[in-house]
Design a protein around this motif. Structure first.
Motif, short mmCIF file in Angstrom:
data_model
loop_
_atom_site.label_atom_id
_atom_site.label_comp_id
_atom_site.label_asym_id
_atom_site.label_seq_id
_atom_site.Cartn_x
_atom_site.Cartn_y
_atom_site.Cartn_z
N VAL A 127 12.45 -47.71 59.08
CA VAL A 127 10.99 -47.76 59.14
C VAL A 127 10.42 -46.35 59.06
N GLN A 128 11.01 -45.43 59.82
CA GLN A 128 10.54 -44.04 59.79
C GLN A 128 10.64 -43.45 58.39
N LYS A 129 11.76 -43.72 57.72
CA LYS A 129 11.95 -43.19 56.38
C LYS A 129 10.90 -43.75 55.43
N TRP A 130 10.61 -45.04 55.53
CA TRP A 130 9.64 -45.65 54.63
C TRP A 130 8.27 -45.02 54.81
N PHE A 131 7.86 -44.81 56.06
CA PHE A 131 6.55 -44.21 56.31
C PHE A 131 6.54 -42.72 55.99
N ARG A 132 7.64 -42.04 56.23
CA ARG A 132 7.71 -40.62 55.85
C ARG A 132 7.58 -40.45 54.34
N ASP A 133 8.26 -41.31 53.60
CA ASP A 133 8.18 -41.24 52.14
C ASP A 133 6.77 -41.58 51.65
N LEU A 134 6.15 -42.58 52.28
CA LEU A 134 4.79 -42.95 51.91
C LEU A 134 3.83 -41.79 52.17
N GLY A 135 3.94 -41.18 53.35
CA GLY A 135 3.07 -40.05 53.68
C GLY A 135 3.28 -38.89 52.73
N GLY A 136 4.54 -38.63 52.36
CA GLY A 136 4.83 -37.55 51.42
C GLY A 136 4.23 -37.80 50.05
N GLU A 137 4.27 -39.05 49.62
CA GLU A 137 3.68 -39.40 48.32
C GLU A 137 2.17 -39.20 48.36
N LEU A 138 1.54 -39.63 49.45
CA LEU A 138 0.10 -39.45 49.57
C LEU A 138 -0.27 -37.96 49.59
N GLN B 296 -5.27 -47.93 68.78
CA GLN B 296 -4.79 -47.02 69.81
C GLN B 296 -4.06 -47.78 70.91
N ILE B 297 -3.17 -47.05 71.59
CA ILE B 297 -2.53 -47.54 72.80
C ILE B 297 -2.56 -46.41 73.82
N ASN B 298 -2.22 -46.72 75.06
CA ASN B 298 -2.22 -45.71 76.11
C ASN B 298 -1.16 -44.66 75.85
N GLY B 299 -1.48 -43.42 76.21
CA GLY B 299 -0.53 -42.32 76.07
C GLY B 299 0.40 -42.21 77.26
N GLU B 300 1.09 -41.09 77.33
CA GLU B 300 2.08 -40.90 78.40
C GLU B 300 1.43 -40.66 79.75
N MET B 301 0.25 -40.04 79.76
CA MET B 301 -0.47 -39.76 81.00
C MET B 301 -1.67 -40.69 81.13
N PRO B 302 -2.15 -40.92 82.37
CA PRO B 302 -3.33 -41.79 82.56
C PRO B 302 -4.53 -41.30 81.76
N ASN B 303 -5.27 -42.24 81.19
CA ASN B 303 -6.49 -41.94 80.44
C ASN B 303 -6.24 -41.08 79.20
N THR B 304 -5.06 -41.21 78.63
CA THR B 304 -4.78 -40.57 77.35
C THR B 304 -4.36 -41.66 76.35
N PHE B 305 -4.46 -41.31 75.06
CA PHE B 305 -4.24 -42.32 74.03
C PHE B 305 -3.48 -41.74 72.84
N LYS B 306 -2.91 -42.65 72.05
CA LYS B 306 -2.19 -42.27 70.85
C LYS B 306 -2.24 -43.44 69.87
N PRO B 307 -1.94 -43.21 68.59
CA PRO B 307 -1.93 -44.31 67.63
C PRO B 307 -0.89 -45.35 68.00
N ASP B 308 -1.21 -46.61 67.75
CA ASP B 308 -0.31 -47.71 68.08
C ASP B 308 0.77 -47.82 67.01
N MET B 309 1.76 -46.94 67.12
CA MET B 309 2.92 -46.93 66.24
C MET B 309 4.11 -46.45 67.05
N ASN B 310 5.30 -46.80 66.61
CA ASN B 310 6.50 -46.24 67.21
C ASN B 310 6.40 -44.72 67.14
N ASP B 311 6.78 -44.02 68.22
CA ASP B 311 6.56 -42.57 68.29
C ASP B 311 7.17 -41.82 67.11
N LYS B 312 8.42 -42.10 66.80
CA LYS B 312 9.08 -41.37 65.72
C LYS B 312 8.49 -41.73 64.36
#
Length: 242
Positions: A138-149, A162-178
């Motif tokens: 999955v990571q490779k597919w998205f890395r290749d897609l991003g590189g093409e873009l 978005q989903i919650n981040g590592e600390m309270p009241n923080t956020f990050k995109p809802d994707m697997n971290d890697k």
């Protein structure tokens, strides 16, 4: 084959924007800020905000497309994004033997890569007998897609929930971290949309704890409507004048 640029001839390539936020934060509506014909790939059906436009070429994917989404996205990009010789029906290549962009397309949008990621991982898991390598694929597919873009040289916009981040009241995109790192690493702007005093804002400051980055200018936070209006830091401008 790499691209070669002589001193003083490095082009200003199209900027890439990755925005994430909760429901109702205008992630789709921001598409209207971009000028020219926009090729929009929508993965969650939330394209009604674009109904009043006349400069959007929309490809809307649904559950019926999910089992073959990687191939379908690839085919649709080839058909709509790249220039094809009408006589030979082959891609028109530049001097570096790379596919040239369809001159009609000025911007490309991937609306809701959270949904896209979920479909991709489902497909890879269903086709795999050994799940240990699934996320790597999955990571490779998205890395290749991003590189093409990144290679396109035109503005690119991607959105995500978005989903919650590592600390309270923080956020990050809802994707697997890697996977997120593999994809978002190509983008110039990574920002969270949120509402502040009735105004939709974009936070690109990683020091606040949210996932964020800004390689285009000195801003750490700005109104969503000013996404495409980078401003130079006032103090830096004064120093340059001195």
């Amino acid at each position: 084959m790499p691209k070669y640029f002589k001193e003083g001839s490095i082009p200003d390539e199209g900027s890439m924007y990755f925005l994430y936020g909760g429901k109702g934060t205008k992630k789709t509506r921001v598409i209207k800020q971009f000028n020219g014909l926009k090729l929009v790939l929508s993965f969650d059906g939330s394209y009604s905000a674009l109904a009043d436009t006349d400069d959007v070429r929309l490809i809307a994917y649904g559950k019926q497309d999910a089992p073959i989404i990687q191939k379908q996205v690839r085919d649709d990009l080839d058909l709509n994004l790249y220039a094809i010789d009408p006589n030979t029906h082959q891609f028109i290549l530049d001097k570096n033997n790379r596919k040239t962009i369809n001159p009609e397309i000025k911007v490309i949008v991937l609306d809701n890569v959270t949904a896209l990621q979920n479909w991709v991982i489902d497909n890879i898991e269903n086709a795999s007998k050994d799940g240990r390598q699934n996320w790597n694929l999955v990571q490779k597919w998205f890395r290749d897609l991003g590189g093409e873009l990144r290679e396109l040289g035109i503005p690119v916009l991607a959105t995500a929930h978005q989903i919650n981040g590592e600390m309270p009241n923080t956020f990050k995109p809802d994707m697997n971290d890697k996977t997120r790192n593999a994809f978002a690493g190509w983008f110039d702007i990574l920002g969270r949309i949120y509402k502040k005093d009735g105004t939709f804002m974009v936070d690109v400051d990683p020091e606040k704890g949210n996932e964020g980055a800004n390689r285009l200018d000195t801003r750490t936070e700005f109104p969503l409507e000013e996404l495409l209006q980078p401003k130079t830091n006032t103090e830096e401008t004064k120093e340059e004048e001195i």
